[in-house]
Design an enzyme around this catalytic site. Sequence first.
Site, short mmCIF file in Angstrom:
data_model
loop_
_atom_site.label_atom_id
_atom_site.label_comp_id
_atom_site.label_asym_id
_atom_site.label_seq_id
_atom_site.Cartn_x
_atom_site.Cartn_y
_atom_site.Cartn_z
N ASP A 1 0.86 -1.17 0.00
CA ASP A 1 0.00 0.00 0.00
C ASP A 1 0.91 1.23 0.00
O ASP A 1 2.14 1.14 0.13
CB ASP A 1 -0.96 -0.04 1.21
CG ASP A 1 -2.18 0.83 0.99
OD1 ASP A 1 -3.20 0.62 1.66
OD2 ASP A 1 -2.12 1.73 0.11
C1 GLC Z 1 -4.50 4.28 -0.05
C2 GLC Z 1 -5.31 3.09 0.34
C3 GLC Z 1 -5.40 2.04 -0.72
C4 GLC Z 1 -5.35 2.72 -2.08
C5 GLC Z 1 -3.95 3.27 -2.23
C6 GLC Z 1 -3.72 3.97 -3.56
O1 GLC Z 1 -3.81 4.79 1.05
O2 GLC Z 1 -4.99 2.44 1.58
O3 GLC Z 1 -6.62 1.33 -0.50
O4 GLC Z 1 -5.64 1.79 -3.11
O5 GLC Z 1 -3.63 4.15 -1.17
O6 GLC Z 1 -4.49 5.15 -3.64
#
Ligand code: GLC
Length: 729
Positions: A267
């Site tokens: 993430d």
């Molecule tokens: C965010 C989220 C994740 C998302 C990613 C990209 O912090 O936790 O679910 O897909 O970043 O935006």
Amino acid sequence: MTLAPGAFAATSEEIEKRINSLLQKMTLEEKLGQMSQAPFPPNLPDNAKKEIRKGRWGSFFNAGTPAEKTEAQRIARKESRLGIPLVFAQDAIHGYRTVYPIPLGQAASWNPELVRQAARMTAREVASEGIHWTFAPMIDIARDPRWGRIAESLGEDPYLTSILGSAMIKGFQGESLTDAGSIAACAKHYVGYGAAEAGREYNSTWIPENLLREVYLKPFDAARKAGVATVMTAFNSINGIPATGNVFVLRQVLRGEWKFDGMVVSDYTAIPELIPHNYASDMADAAYKALRAGVDMEMVSTAYYDHAKALIESRKLDPKLIDESVRAILRLKFRLGLFDDRPAPRAATPLAPDALEVAKKIATESFVLLKNEGAVLPLAKSARKIAILGPLADSQKDQLGTWAMGADEKAVQTPLAAFRKILGTDRIATAPGLKNSRDISRDGFAAAVEAARSADVVLLFLGEEEILSGEAHSRAFLDLPGAQEQLVEEIAKTGKPIALVLMAGRPLTFHNPATKAKAVLWTWHPGTMGGPAIADIVLGNSVPSGRLPVTFPRTVGQIPIYYSRLNTGRPASENELGIPLGNPLNPQGYTSKYIDVDFTPEYPFGFGLSYTKFEYTNLRLSTAAVRVGGTLKVSADIINAGQYEGNEVVQLYTHQIAASVSRPVRELRAFQRVHLKPGERKTVEFSLPATELAFYNDQMQLATEPGKFHLWVAPDAVGGIKANFEVVR
Ligand code: GLC
């Protein structure tokens, strides 16, 4: 050249051969480039083009116009040394240009086919803009409504989440990943993120292995079986080890036990976050621990690109781990057809009529009727004048809910707009009463009260703005924000019948306002077509069929509260409240209860009313004793004893009375939607293999244990008709 979909869907052997030959040609720098993902560089500046030529990035996400993506891809394919294509991703969580209800709302439809269709329509819109991959479905089990991301989840139950998460994956990925209308899905966030202690965002999770496997991992196992192409690691730690560095869940379970050969992406900056997790000592250590665990691609941060070379040179990191990750990334790109001139994006009209139709249908089926005293809904034709009040009656942005970044807000049809379109303006009095859901000013009350007085009935739209929901929006209080409760009080003083229409991204606590209303319709954040869907239900063109995918607490003090709880050694019974008068040593008082609130929920999992009434009868089992390897057939008759045609969600629950590890008081095993005309009777049948009753026993083995069971065919997690059966060797 546009190939027929699947024309180049190479076999896995061919793909592995091509990966091997490419891998041999790649420099370490090019490998680390593939393992790096960044937000799409706005306006694609020259230095970004230079980096693409150098093979600095394997993937971009969000932002970027279709034309910029096409140019970036052209450079990667034609001007970089090996021509390895970029893979473009997008957070298309519950729609893109067309927005469907938040996933928690979609879950309330208990309709896998409709959920699949919504995902398919989303894939069509996303793919038409040259994007190949979505960071969805989010299949974190969520049992704490203080946690803002419960909105993105499919609720508290691993079985329901497994069925609906798999439906989303099938919608996104279609029959073939190389199809121009298909995109790779991403099961996230692996794993346990919804168990954040105290519902506080990004907080630690403490999950014993049997609970981890039976509840939090279960939907990811289902996603793997559904063929999900990618997995995203979670921000949280699990029992003290951050998910993004967690060898047990990533290596032992995902790759070892499940043989997952897809790609794992971290993430957003979750790799350097291993340092504040007090798990990594510095960036090099963070890179090492994430690589060791098997995180293939790094989102946004550059720990891999900056430190992996030195880790290899100091012989701390085995270069084979780099090759494994690059294989997974190249495999994704081959599977998407990106090396083989994947068909050009198929033009798709955003907000196409068929997409809007699905958006309206799934919104309609997501709404949960929680109360309907005196059948005040659907509105009687005699209701000449309707007051449409509240800060959420006409808010396009709030109706979309969290994670709706691609949405065309102007296209959102609000309830007020929908009612005006159907009823005309002269039958409608309207006033927001409050500027937004957090507004504490009563300046707008007088106009709202006046509008109520002028009408025969009040539709009062309240709840939580979208900005109060979603990531990094944990809330310690779940009451209606702002002065909404006071607004209900003032409107109630007019004596007009009130139907509360509540929009929110999580269960809220609204017992007192609900006592002032004749009806309560729960509509989540219903998306682009929320308005027409609400109008259909309120006016009786559709009949509510939504059922809660998550337990609604009476008060925040009960959390965590969920239906599949253990019974305890001193179970409480309902209405066992307060300090028993008389003998203070009264043993009846010593039970698993609260002294200040009933321990049961405000509304249980699976609950939802209809405009009609369903009766359950004639429960029959194929046998009273089913073998461990056998299958139990269950049937029951459902009767529509009311005046409206409607859909009922018939649920099958079991409980094992004694086992080597205590079993929950109920566990959802199956469900079926059944449509019944007034007076119609249908037999609903379930097949329950005894293997479905398996759990992780006191030796941590997944096994079905012989023993006695209760079984319910039920309208929710507390009612229904009951039978007993036994599992025998
Ligand atoms: C965010 C989220 C994740 C998302 C990613 C990209 O912090 O936790 O679910 O897909 O970043 O935006």
